[in-house]
Design a protein around this motif. Sequence first.
Motif, PDB file in Angstrom:
ATOM      1  N   MET A  87      -0.220   4.891  -0.162  1.00 20.16           N
ATOM      2  CA  MET A  87      -1.054   4.201  -1.152  1.00 20.16           C
ATOM      3  C   MET A  87      -2.359   3.683  -0.562  1.00 20.16           C
ATOM      4  O   MET A  87      -3.143   3.062  -1.270  1.00 20.16           O
ATOM      5  CB  MET A  87      -0.275   3.031  -1.780  1.00 20.16           C
ATOM      6  CG  MET A  87       0.907   3.437  -2.637  1.00 20.16           C
ATOM      7  SD  MET A  87       0.476   4.444  -4.073  1.00 20.16           S
ATOM      8  CE  MET A  87      -0.256   3.257  -5.171  1.00 20.16           C
ATOM      9  N   ASN A  88      -2.563   3.922   0.726  1.00 14.87           N
ATOM     10  CA  ASN A  88      -3.796   3.477   1.396  1.00 14.87           C
ATOM     11  C   ASN A  88      -4.034   1.978   1.209  1.00 14.87           C
ATOM     12  O   ASN A  88      -5.134   1.540   0.887  1.00 14.87           O
ATOM     13  CB  ASN A  88      -5.001   4.274   0.884  1.00 14.87           C
ATOM     14  CG  ASN A  88      -6.199   4.130   1.789  1.00 14.87           C
ATOM     15  OD1 ASN A  88      -6.052   3.770   2.953  1.00 14.87           O
ATOM     16  ND2 ASN A  88      -7.385   4.384   1.265  1.00 14.87           N
ATOM     17  N   ILE A  89      -2.975   1.211   1.397  1.00 11.54           N
ATOM     18  CA  ILE A  89      -3.069  -0.247   1.317  1.00 11.54           C
ATOM     19  C   ILE A  89      -3.052  -0.791   2.743  1.00 11.54           C
ATOM     20  O   ILE A  89      -2.265  -0.326   3.577  1.00 11.54           O
ATOM     21  CB  ILE A  89      -1.890  -0.830   0.504  1.00 11.54           C
ATOM     22  CG1 ILE A  89      -2.065  -0.446  -0.958  1.00 11.54           C
ATOM     23  CG2 ILE A  89      -1.790  -2.341   0.658  1.00 11.54           C
ATOM     24  CD1 ILE A  89      -0.903  -0.795  -1.825  1.00 11.54           C
ATOM     25  N   LYS A  90      -3.923  -1.743   3.010  1.00 10.11           N
ATOM     26  CA  LYS A  90      -3.969  -2.313   4.358  1.00 10.11           C
ATOM     27  C   LYS A  90      -2.851  -3.337   4.503  1.00 10.11           C
ATOM     28  O   LYS A  90      -2.722  -4.232   3.667  1.00 10.11           O
ATOM     29  CB  LYS A  90      -5.317  -2.989   4.605  1.00 10.11           C
ATOM     30  CG  LYS A  90      -6.464  -2.012   4.732  1.00 10.11           C
ATOM     31  CD  LYS A  90      -7.766  -2.765   4.908  1.00 10.11           C
ATOM     32  CE  LYS A  90      -8.927  -1.817   4.700  1.00 10.11           C
ATOM     33  NZ  LYS A  90     -10.122  -2.494   4.246  1.00 10.11           N
ATOM     34  N   VAL A  91      -2.050  -3.168   5.550  1.00  3.98           N
ATOM     35  CA  VAL A  91      -0.987  -4.137   5.837  1.00  3.98           C
ATOM     36  C   VAL A  91      -1.215  -4.658   7.250  1.00  3.98           C
ATOM     37  O   VAL A  91      -1.507  -3.881   8.172  1.00  3.98           O
ATOM     38  CB  VAL A  91       0.413  -3.489   5.732  1.00  3.98           C
ATOM     39  CG1 VAL A  91       1.501  -4.519   6.007  1.00  3.98           C
ATOM     40  CG2 VAL A  91       0.628  -2.852   4.365  1.00  3.98           C
ATOM     41  N   GLU A  92      -1.083  -5.967   7.388  1.00  3.53           N
ATOM     42  CA  GLU A  92      -1.295  -6.637   8.684  1.00  3.53           C
ATOM     43  C   GLU A  92      -0.497  -5.937   9.809  1.00  3.53           C
ATOM     44  O   GLU A  92       0.701  -5.667   9.661  1.00  3.53           O
ATOM     45  CB  GLU A  92      -0.789  -8.085   8.508  1.00  3.53           C
ATOM     46  CG  GLU A  92      -0.852  -8.949   9.707  1.00  3.53           C
ATOM     47  CD  GLU A  92      -0.074 -10.253   9.460  1.00  3.53           C
ATOM     48  OE1 GLU A  92       0.550 -10.420   8.384  1.00  3.53           O
ATOM     49  OE2 GLU A  92      -0.081 -11.098  10.348  1.00  3.53           O
ATOM     50  N   ASN A  93      -1.154  -5.630  10.892  1.00  5.86           N
ATOM     51  CA  ASN A  93      -0.525  -5.028  12.089  1.00  5.86           C
ATOM     52  C   ASN A  93       0.219  -3.728  11.817  1.00  5.86           C
ATOM     53  O   ASN A  93       1.255  -3.461  12.424  1.00  5.86           O
ATOM     54  CB  ASN A  93       0.453  -6.019  12.740  1.00  5.86           C
ATOM     55  CG  ASN A  93      -0.254  -7.224  13.287  1.00  5.86           C
ATOM     56  OD1 ASN A  93      -1.397  -7.114  13.726  1.00  5.86           O
ATOM     57  ND2 ASN A  93       0.381  -8.374  13.214  1.00  5.86           N
ATOM     58  N   THR A  94      -0.240  -2.928  10.885  1.00  2.25           N
ATOM     59  CA  THR A  94       0.424  -1.654  10.597  1.00  2.25           C
ATOM     60  C   THR A  94      -0.607  -0.526  10.606  1.00  2.25           C
ATOM     61  O   THR A  94      -1.609  -0.600   9.898  1.00  2.25           O
ATOM     62  CB  THR A  94       1.135  -1.705   9.223  1.00  2.25           C
ATOM     63  OG1 THR A  94       2.004  -2.837   9.219  1.00  2.25           O
ATOM     64  CG2 THR A  94       1.954  -0.456   8.970  1.00  2.25           C
TER      65      THR A  94
END
Lengths: 113, 362
Positions: A87-94
């Motif tokens: 989904m091209n969502i930014k997730v912390e430290n991923t």
Amino acid sequence: MKKIETTLLNLKNDIAAFYKPDLHHFMVMNAVEVGDKIEVQWFFSDYAHPCETTCFFALISPHEEIPSIKDIVVSAWVAEAELVDLMNIKVENTQKGFVLEPDFESGPLRKKK
Amino acid sequence: MAKQYEIPIGAQHISLLEPLHFKFTTENEKIVATEANVYYVHRGIEQACCSKFKFRQVSFVVGRVCGLCSISHTTAYSQVAEKLLKIEIPLRAKYLRMLVIELDRIHSHLLCLSHVAENSGFEALFMKTMQYREFSMELLEAVCGNRIQYDFSIVGGVARDLKPQVAQSIMERLKKFIPQLDELMDIYKNNWTLSLKNKGAGAITKEDAMRLNVVGPFARAAGLAVDVRNETEDLLPWKEVGFEMVTETTGDVYARNMVRLRELYVSIRIIENIINGLPESALVTETKAFPDGEATVRLEAPRGELFYYAKGNKTQVLERLKIKAPTFSNVAAMTEAFTGNEYGSAPAIIASYDPCLSCTAR
């Protein structure tokens, strides 16, 4: 399905207050496009019979980074990595590159505008 | 500290059934860390289901997510679509869905057991288990028309009825299978060589299973009594047909074998009860409605909890479909459970996880 709205600011506190490893089972994360926003969802069930599904959700802008819940739900890194790739969502430290090849086009499940 | 070596296994490897990749860090043959990658077979099925296909066609598409547990996918999707359509399916269709799910569980569990035997170096047992499994494939073909990827569950009910002669054949074949299952149980339980390979290998504790949200036989082997058939009865009446929870305590490869073998007895009992009490009714509930709103469904596939989320917008095409396969939930535990084991045990441990990347990457 019981839906509980949260914000990115309150997400970790809300999930930490809810989640008990011996009572609750973290199932998966999901994301649904709602207009220009994205509804990110965290699904939990419980081990009781009959069981209820609880969904925490937060509406975010496509470029917002969501906090990771790995320190509360250890196995959540798999779902977070999937959301980053599909989904091209930014997730912390991923980082991207777990479900798809790292050089794959980002967010193939996002609707084409 | 001993010298560390990194050993990759997969994505294509003789001991892997699925295209997944592990990178083991080893010290003196002992695995001290594991990395996993699962990105080799993403097919974009969720995207296709929300763009190329109408919601009634989607049950046939999701049946292609996995060859082994396609009935679980088609049933879970049909159930979530029925929730969006707000329809109740006929009772006979519910029973027939459970019948095929349990037949499917028999062939899936036997396949897993055979590969554990093969990866433990016991090829004769692999062949024996596969030979005994054949009856379940033939019965599935008789009931559904296909040996795999059966388009049996459809939105509103089931596509085919159970003919009396097929029902009779199922009862006869199950009767013949019970002594074969007893024989398999004896070998997997008591064979000394196999137990040397399987006991203590790839073990996780009940606490770890909870912490890592493990599902299916992997969790139940560690003593975590989690089975969707025990938790939700609103869609399929599992307890009415004799469902019983099976758990072990040691959480190793041996315990996973035992859980799967004992679950086969439960599946046999469920199938017999279904055939003996199969209610008469229509097979499909017809409706002209379109899916509206959002819904979730959980279903116990052979490998564990299968989760479907769907969102409809009163059109023929779904707004969003999300599939969470059992292996997806087990990835985190799969990487942890290798730690402390011999590298030589890795193939048997992987087989005992019964991973399905076809489902996971879909």
